[in-house]
Structures are given as structure tokens and as C-alpha cells.
Motif scaffolding. Structure first.
Motif, PDB file in Angstrom:
ATOM      1  N   ARG A   1       0.830  -1.198   0.000  1.00 28.46           N
ATOM      2  CA  ARG A   1       0.000   0.000   0.000  1.00 28.46           C
ATOM      3  C   ARG A   1       0.866   1.250   0.000  1.00 28.46           C
ATOM      4  NH1 ARG A   1      -1.881   3.537   3.220  1.00 28.46           N
ATOM      5  NH2 ARG A   1      -3.871   4.495   2.827  1.00 28.46           N
ATOM      6  N   CYS A   2       1.946   1.264   0.803  1.00 29.85           N
ATOM      7  CA  CYS A   2       2.839   2.419   0.843  1.00 29.85           C
ATOM      8  C   CYS A   2       3.611   2.560  -0.472  1.00 29.85           C
ATOM      9  CB  CYS A   2       3.811   2.302   2.014  1.00 29.85           C
ATOM     10  SG  CYS A   2       3.020   2.562   3.622  1.00 29.85           S
ATOM     11  N   ILE A   3       3.953   1.439  -1.102  1.00 27.74           N
ATOM     12  CA  ILE A   3       4.621   1.492  -2.401  1.00 27.74           C
ATOM     13  C   ILE A   3       3.694   2.122  -3.429  1.00 27.74           C
ATOM     14  CG2 ILE A   3       5.521   0.093  -4.297  1.00 27.74           C
ATOM     15  CD1 ILE A   3       6.582  -1.843  -2.167  1.00 27.74           C
ATOM     16  N   ALA A   4       2.422   1.715  -3.427  1.00 30.42           N
ATOM     17  CA  ALA A   4       1.458   2.255  -4.378  1.00 30.42           C
ATOM     18  C   ALA A   4       1.221   3.750  -4.167  1.00 30.42           C
ATOM     19  CB  ALA A   4       0.133   1.504  -4.259  1.00 30.42           C
ATOM     20  N   LYS A   5       1.284   4.217  -2.927  1.00 31.46           N
ATOM     21  CA  LYS A   5       1.085   5.632  -2.620  1.00 31.46           C
ATOM     22  C   LYS A   5       2.375   6.449  -2.757  1.00 31.46           C
ATOM     23  CE  LYS A   5      -3.224   5.502  -1.267  1.00 31.46           C
ATOM     24  NZ  LYS A   5      -4.280   6.299  -1.845  1.00 31.46           N
ATOM     25  N   GLY A   6       3.509   5.771  -2.997  1.00 30.91           N
ATOM     26  CA  GLY A   6       4.781   6.471  -3.119  1.00 30.91           C
ATOM     27  C   GLY A   6       5.364   6.899  -1.786  1.00 30.91           C
ATOM     28  N   GLN A   7       5.036   6.181  -0.703  1.00 28.51           N
ATOM     29  CA  GLN A   7       5.510   6.528   0.636  1.00 28.51           C
ATOM     30  C   GLN A   7       6.471   5.473   1.174  1.00 28.51           C
ATOM     31  OE1 GLN A   7       1.814   6.664   2.729  1.00 28.51           O
ATOM     32  NE2 GLN A   7       1.263   8.693   1.972  1.00 28.51           N
ATOM     33  N   GLU A   8       7.351   4.969   0.310  1.00 30.01           N
ATOM     34  CA  GLU A   8       8.243   3.887   0.730  1.00 30.01           C
ATOM     35  C   GLU A   8       9.145   4.306   1.891  1.00 30.01           C
ATOM     36  OE1 GLU A   8       8.266   5.050  -2.458  1.00 30.01           O
ATOM     37  OE2 GLU A   8       7.526   3.411  -3.699  1.00 30.01           O
ATOM     38  N   SER A   9       9.594   5.556   1.891  1.00 28.67           N
ATOM     39  CA  SER A   9      10.546   6.003   2.910  1.00 28.67           C
ATOM     40  C   SER A   9       9.887   6.153   4.286  1.00 28.67           C
ATOM     41  CB  SER A   9      11.185   7.325   2.494  1.00 28.67           C
ATOM     42  OG  SER A   9      10.182   8.313   2.346  1.00 28.67           O
ATOM     43  N   THR A  10       8.581   6.349   4.327  1.00 25.64           N
ATOM     44  CA  THR A  10       7.908   6.548   5.614  1.00 25.64           C
ATOM     45  C   THR A  10       7.214   5.291   6.124  1.00 25.64           C
ATOM     46  OG1 THR A  10       5.901   7.321   4.520  1.00 25.64           O
ATOM     47  CG2 THR A  10       7.519   8.996   5.146  1.00 25.64           C
ATOM     48  N   CYS A  11       7.369   4.173   5.446  1.00 25.54           N
ATOM     49  CA  CYS A  11       6.694   2.938   5.857  1.00 25.54           C
ATOM     50  C   CYS A  11       7.515   2.246   6.939  1.00 25.54           C
ATOM     51  CB  CYS A  11       6.503   2.013   4.650  1.00 25.54           C
ATOM     52  SG  CYS A  11       5.580   0.520   5.052  1.00 25.54           S
ATOM     53  N   VAL A  12       7.124   2.445   8.187  1.00 27.76           N
ATOM     54  CA  VAL A  12       7.805   1.838   9.330  1.00 27.76           C
ATOM     55  C   VAL A  12       6.769   1.178  10.232  1.00 27.76           C
ATOM     56  CG1 VAL A  12       9.785   3.398   9.333  1.00 27.76           C
ATOM     57  CG2 VAL A  12       7.728   4.020  10.589  1.00 27.76           C
ATOM     58  N   ASP A  13       7.222   0.218  11.017  1.00 28.61           N
ATOM     59  CA  ASP A  13       6.331  -0.474  11.942  1.00 28.61           C
ATOM     60  C   ASP A  13       5.867   0.469  13.033  1.00 28.61           C
ATOM     61  OD1 ASP A  13       6.377  -2.893  10.678  1.00 28.61           O
ATOM     62  OD2 ASP A  13       7.966  -3.727  11.912  1.00 28.61           O
ATOM     63  N   TRP A  14       4.633   0.253  13.471  1.00 26.46           N
ATOM     64  CA  TRP A  14       4.102   1.003  14.591  1.00 26.46           C
ATOM     65  C   TRP A  14       4.766   0.489  15.854  1.00 26.46           C
ATOM     66  CZ3 TRP A  14       0.330  -0.395  18.505  1.00 26.46           C
ATOM     67  CH2 TRP A  14      -0.140   0.696  19.222  1.00 26.46           C
ATOM     68  N   THR A  15       5.236   1.375  16.715  1.00 24.69           N
ATOM     69  CA  THR A  15       6.005   0.962  17.887  1.00 24.69           C
ATOM     70  C   THR A  15       5.139   0.589  19.080  1.00 24.69           C
ATOM     71  OG1 THR A  15       6.203   3.253  18.601  1.00 24.69           O
ATOM     72  CG2 THR A  15       7.981   2.359  17.232  1.00 24.69           C
ATOM     73  N   GLY A  16       3.866   0.867  19.026  1.00 28.63           N
ATOM     74  CA  GLY A  16       2.981   0.489  20.121  1.00 28.63           C
ATOM     75  C   GLY A  16       2.909   1.533  21.214  1.00 28.63           C
ATOM     76  N   GLU A  17       3.381   2.730  20.943  1.00 29.83           N
ATOM     77  CA  GLU A  17       3.324   3.784  21.943  1.00 29.83           C
ATOM     78  C   GLU A  17       1.877   4.215  22.138  1.00 29.83           C
ATOM     79  OE1 GLU A  17       5.761   6.772  20.247  1.00 29.83           O
ATOM     80  OE2 GLU A  17       7.594   5.632  20.524  1.00 29.83           O
ATOM     81  N   THR A  18       1.497   4.435  23.359  1.00 29.51           N
ATOM     82  CA  THR A  18       0.140   4.881  23.662  1.00 29.51           C
ATOM     83  C   THR A  18       0.199   6.248  24.324  1.00 29.51           C
ATOM     84  OG1 THR A  18       0.183   3.784  25.810  1.00 29.51           O
ATOM     85  CG2 THR A  18      -0.721   2.537  23.953  1.00 29.51           C
ATOM     86  N   HIS A  19      -0.929   6.906  24.391  1.00 33.28           N
ATOM     87  CA  HIS A  19      -0.989   8.209  25.036  1.00 33.28           C
ATOM     88  C   HIS A  19      -0.926   8.053  26.542  1.00 33.28           C
ATOM     89  CE1 HIS A  19      -5.144   7.449  26.239  1.00 33.28           C
ATOM     90  NE2 HIS A  19      -5.297   6.912  25.035  1.00 33.28           N
ATOM     91  N   GLU A  20      -0.634   9.143  27.220  1.00 29.38           N
ATOM     92  CA  GLU A  20      -0.561   9.103  28.673  1.00 29.38           C
ATOM     93  C   GLU A  20      -1.962   8.976  29.252  1.00 29.38           C
ATOM     94  OE1 GLU A  20       1.674  12.216  30.488  1.00 29.38           O
ATOM     95  OE2 GLU A  20       3.224  12.139  28.947  1.00 29.38           O
TER      96      GLU A  20
END
Length: 130
Positions: free
Chosen positions: A61-80
């Protein structure tokens, strides 16, 4: 439901007979859709849009949108977590309303109960349970 074998089809699939427009009987095989295995972790963009994500990085999906450089795994951080009021007065606690912690609180003053505004104590907890 009984299943019978037809040439070229496995015997484990159920067969259903339907009538053709000409009145001839034809056999239709209905199959079940296989459940998709969940992805181990979606990328940030797919998670934000609640879209299906592949296991490869960058995902398709990121390749199709041209966002290859920003495709990273979600780290699981939550809000306070929200800050909670340490002690509400009895009236605010019973009404499940916000208490401003001043005594008498502004809600009790507005409702004409300024003189009976006091901190919540455990003995009144027991009276409510009974």
C-alpha cells in the motif's frame, strides 16, 4: 448435508442443485472463504487508516502511494493516561460529576449545598453498598 463427487471436484465440497433458465438442473459448488491470517504488525500509515497491511516493508500500500521512505512499523506507543482527581466531594462522587477540589466546590455552591460539601470517606462508601 451429503456431498457427492463430480468429475474434477473434490468429494468434500457440498453440492447444491439449482434450476437453469431452460429448466435444466445444474450443480453449483459453494465454498467457504478461508480466514486471513492477521499481520504481525501494521505500518503506521496502514494503522492510522485502518487498512490491510502486508508483512513486508515497505508494504504494498505504501509502495502504491509512493511513501516507501515513511513505511515503518508502529512501535505500540500509547498516550498518557488521564489525570484523575484524587478526592471528589461526596455530592460530586455520587453524581459522578467533576469536582474542582476546592471546599466548598463550585458545583455544590451552584446547587446550594455549600455548607454540606465535604470529602468522600470510606464510611459513606459502606452505606451506599448496603
Amino acid at each position: 448435508m451429503m456431498s457427492t463427487a463430480v468429475l474434477g471436484q473434490p468429494a468434500s465440497l457440498p453440492l447444491f442443485a439449482t434450476m437453469d433458465a431452460d429448466g435444466k438442473e445444474k450443480k453449483v459448488v459453494k465454498t467457504r472463504r478461508l480466514a486471513q491470517l492477521p499481520v504481525s504488525r501494521a505500518c503506521v500509515a496502514c494503522r492510522k487508516l485502518k487498512m490491510k497491511c502486508g508483512d513486508t516493508r515497505p508494504c504494498t500500500r505504501c509502495i502504491a502511494k509512493g511513501q516507501e521512505s515513511t513505511c515503518v512499523d508502529w512501535t505500540g506507543e500509547t498516550h498518557e493516561p488521564r489525570a484523575q482527581v484524587p478526592r471528589a466531594c461526596e455530592a460530586c462522587k455520587r453524581a459522578k460529576a467533576r469536582c474542582d477540589l476546592s471546599r466548598p466546590c463550585s458545583r455544590c455552591i451552584k446547587n446550594g449545598r455549600g455548607d454540606s460539601c465535604c470529602d468522600w470517606n470510606s464510611s459513606s462508601d459502606l452505606a451506599l453498598v448496603k
